[in-house]
Design an enzyme around this catalytic site. Structure first.
Site, PDB file in Angstrom:
ATOM      1  N   ASP A  78       0.848  -1.195   0.000  1.00  0.00           N
ATOM      2  CA  ASP A  78       0.000   0.000   0.000  1.00  0.00           C
ATOM      3  C   ASP A  78       0.884   1.246   0.000  1.00  0.00           C
ATOM      4  O   ASP A  78       0.969   1.963   0.996  1.00  0.00           O
ATOM      5  CB  ASP A  78      -0.923  -0.017   1.216  1.00  0.00           C
ATOM      6  CG  ASP A  78      -1.890   1.155   1.210  1.00  0.00           C
ATOM      7  OD1 ASP A  78      -1.940   1.871   0.205  1.00  0.00           O
ATOM      8  OD2 ASP A  78      -2.587   1.344   2.223  1.00  0.00           O
TER       9      ASP A  78
ATOM     10  N   LYS B 100       0.409   3.729  -2.114  1.00  0.00           N
ATOM     11  CA  LYS B 100      -0.372   4.851  -2.656  1.00  0.00           C
ATOM     12  C   LYS B 100       0.458   5.641  -3.663  1.00  0.00           C
ATOM     13  O   LYS B 100       0.624   6.860  -3.560  1.00  0.00           O
ATOM     14  CB  LYS B 100      -0.910   5.735  -1.542  1.00  0.00           C
ATOM     15  CG  LYS B 100      -1.937   5.013  -0.663  1.00  0.00           C
ATOM     16  CD  LYS B 100      -2.580   5.945   0.334  1.00  0.00           C
ATOM     17  CE  LYS B 100      -3.673   5.215   1.117  1.00  0.00           C
ATOM     18  NZ  LYS B 100      -3.139   4.153   1.989  1.00  0.00           N
ATOM     19  N   ILE B 101       0.962   4.917  -4.637  1.00  0.00           N
ATOM     20  CA  ILE B 101       1.876   5.487  -5.630  1.00  0.00           C
ATOM     21  C   ILE B 101       1.198   6.646  -6.351  1.00  0.00           C
ATOM     22  O   ILE B 101       0.089   6.510  -6.861  1.00  0.00           O
ATOM     23  CB  ILE B 101       2.320   4.400  -6.626  1.00  0.00           C
ATOM     24  CG1 ILE B 101       2.982   3.228  -5.858  1.00  0.00           C
ATOM     25  CG2 ILE B 101       3.261   4.973  -7.664  1.00  0.00           C
ATOM     26  CD1 ILE B 101       3.244   2.005  -6.718  1.00  0.00           C
TER      27      ILE B 101
ATOM     28  N   ASP C 280       3.349   9.390  -8.180  1.00  0.00           N
ATOM     29  CA  ASP C 280       4.415  10.215  -8.715  1.00  0.00           C
ATOM     30  C   ASP C 280       4.318  10.247 -10.242  1.00  0.00           C
ATOM     31  O   ASP C 280       3.356   9.738 -10.822  1.00  0.00           O
ATOM     32  CB  ASP C 280       5.776   9.666  -8.261  1.00  0.00           C
ATOM     33  CG  ASP C 280       6.787  10.766  -8.007  1.00  0.00           C
ATOM     34  OD1 ASP C 280       6.975  11.613  -8.902  1.00  0.00           O
ATOM     35  OD2 ASP C 280       7.392  10.779  -6.916  1.00  0.00           O
TER      36      ASP C 280
ATOM     37  N   GLY D 127     -11.223   1.023   6.725  1.00  0.00           N
ATOM     38  CA  GLY D 127     -11.964   1.891   7.620  1.00  0.00           C
ATOM     39  C   GLY D 127     -12.901   1.172   8.568  1.00  0.00           C
ATOM     40  O   GLY D 127     -13.615   1.805   9.342  1.00  0.00           O
ATOM     41  N   VAL D 128     -12.910  -0.162   8.521  1.00  0.00           N
ATOM     42  CA  VAL D 128     -13.735  -0.942   9.454  1.00  0.00           C
ATOM     43  C   VAL D 128     -13.040  -0.989  10.809  1.00  0.00           C
ATOM     44  O   VAL D 128     -11.825  -1.162  10.893  1.00  0.00           O
ATOM     45  CB  VAL D 128     -13.961  -2.373   8.929  1.00  0.00           C
ATOM     46  CG1 VAL D 128     -14.536  -3.268  10.017  1.00  0.00           C
ATOM     47  CG2 VAL D 128     -14.886  -2.350   7.721  1.00  0.00           C
TER      48      VAL D 128
ATOM     49  N   GLY E 282     -14.643   3.357  12.388  1.00  0.00           N
ATOM     50  CA  GLY E 282     -16.088   3.375  12.509  1.00  0.00           C
ATOM     51  C   GLY E 282     -16.866   2.679  11.408  1.00  0.00           C
ATOM     52  O   GLY E 282     -18.094   2.621  11.454  1.00  0.00           O
TER      53      GLY E 282
ATOM     54  N   SER F 136     -18.591  -0.260   9.209  1.00  0.00           N
ATOM     55  CA  SER F 136     -19.299  -1.476   9.605  1.00  0.00           C
ATOM     56  C   SER F 136     -19.010  -2.620   8.639  1.00  0.00           C
ATOM     57  O   SER F 136     -19.103  -2.447   7.420  1.00  0.00           O
ATOM     58  CB  SER F 136     -20.806  -1.208   9.622  1.00  0.00           C
ATOM     59  OG  SER F 136     -21.554  -2.402   9.587  1.00  0.00           O
TER      60      SER F 136
ATOM     61  N   GLU G  14     -20.851  -5.304   8.198  1.00  0.00           N
ATOM     62  CA  GLU G  14     -22.090  -5.702   7.537  1.00  0.00           C
ATOM     63  C   GLU G  14     -22.521  -4.699   6.466  1.00  0.00           C
ATOM     64  O   GLU G  14     -22.858  -5.077   5.333  1.00  0.00           O
ATOM     65  CB  GLU G  14     -23.203  -5.869   8.579  1.00  0.00           C
ATOM     66  CG  GLU G  14     -23.025  -7.077   9.501  1.00  0.00           C
ATOM     67  CD  GLU G  14     -21.983  -6.886  10.595  1.00  0.00           C
ATOM     68  OE1 GLU G  14     -21.589  -7.876  11.233  1.00  0.00           O
ATOM     69  OE2 GLU G  14     -21.547  -5.727  10.809  1.00  0.00           O
TER      70      GLU G  14
END
Length: 212
Positions: free
Chosen positions: A57, A59-60, A62, A165-166, A170, A172, A174
């Site tokens: 990860d 996040k290339i 350039d 982001g789970v 915060g 979810s 499900e």
């Protein structure tokens, strides 16, 4: 079928390897970012890939040439996939995709971040279209905003959607799966726990419970 990815954002090589082994039966991939690679060296990708496939990860974002060098270094050290920022544009994505093709790897494109992304969000639909049209393998869409996952699913069709982001942020499990994610990315909830294996197992079982 939905899977679980561990975001391994620790900064100690031995702990990273221990965590990967501890939760390996419940995760499909390990995702490493700069904190671990800068602390333990690029070789950590190769070491971890012996346990589970690794997504670099980085996040290339350039210029195409430099981006291709970053991707090559990741794939030379046994990365299964790399993550790029779609905001870098088509030339950069194509350069990284060309490198991934040499190694049989995959490229996933950030559409918007799981944190507040007031600038990226304005263009995330267009970024998803770009990733789809030039042949990338998947996108990153925020579990913190399940409605965005659902919208981006309509755009990318059958492409993979990986959703961070789970847990700590915060999101979810499900709601994100129901919105169309293929993989849930979880980091702090697992690796800061006193019982990371138990937490990973619980998330895994919740995911599998939704597939019944």
């Amino acid at each position: 079928m939905v899977g679980l990815i561990l975001a391994l954002d620790v900064m100690d090589r031995n702990r990273a390897i221990w965590l990967a082994r501890e939760v390996s039966e419940y995760v499909d991939y390990l995702k490493v970012n700069y904190p671990l690679v800068l602390s333990a060296g690029i070789e950590i990708i190769r070491e971890l890939s012996e346990i589970k496939p690794v997504i670099a990860d980085f996040k290339i974002a350039d210029i195409p040439y430099t981006s291709s060098l970053i991707a090559r270094k990741a794939f030379e050290n046994s990365a299964f996939a790399v993550i790029c920022h779609g905001m870098a544009g088509s030339d950069t994505l194509k350069a990284v995709l060309d490198v991934s093709d040499e190694f049989g790897g995959e490229v996933y494109v950030v559409t918007e971040l799981s944190s507040e992304s007031e600038f990226l969000r304005k263009f995330s639909d267009e970024i998803a279209m770009l990733a789809r049209d030039i042949g990338c393998h998947g996108i990153i869409a925020p579990a913190t905003r399940a409605e965005r996952v659902a919208q981006l699913r309509k755009i990318v069709g059958s492409m993979k959607i990986l959703s961070p982001g789970v847990g700590a942020q915060g999101g979810s499990v499900e709601e994100t799966i129901k919105a169309g994610a293929d993989y849930i990315i979880v980091g702090r909830s697992i690796y800061t726990s006193d019982e990371p294996k138990a937490v990973a197992r619980d998330i895994y079982e919740r995911i599998k419970g939704l597939e019944v």
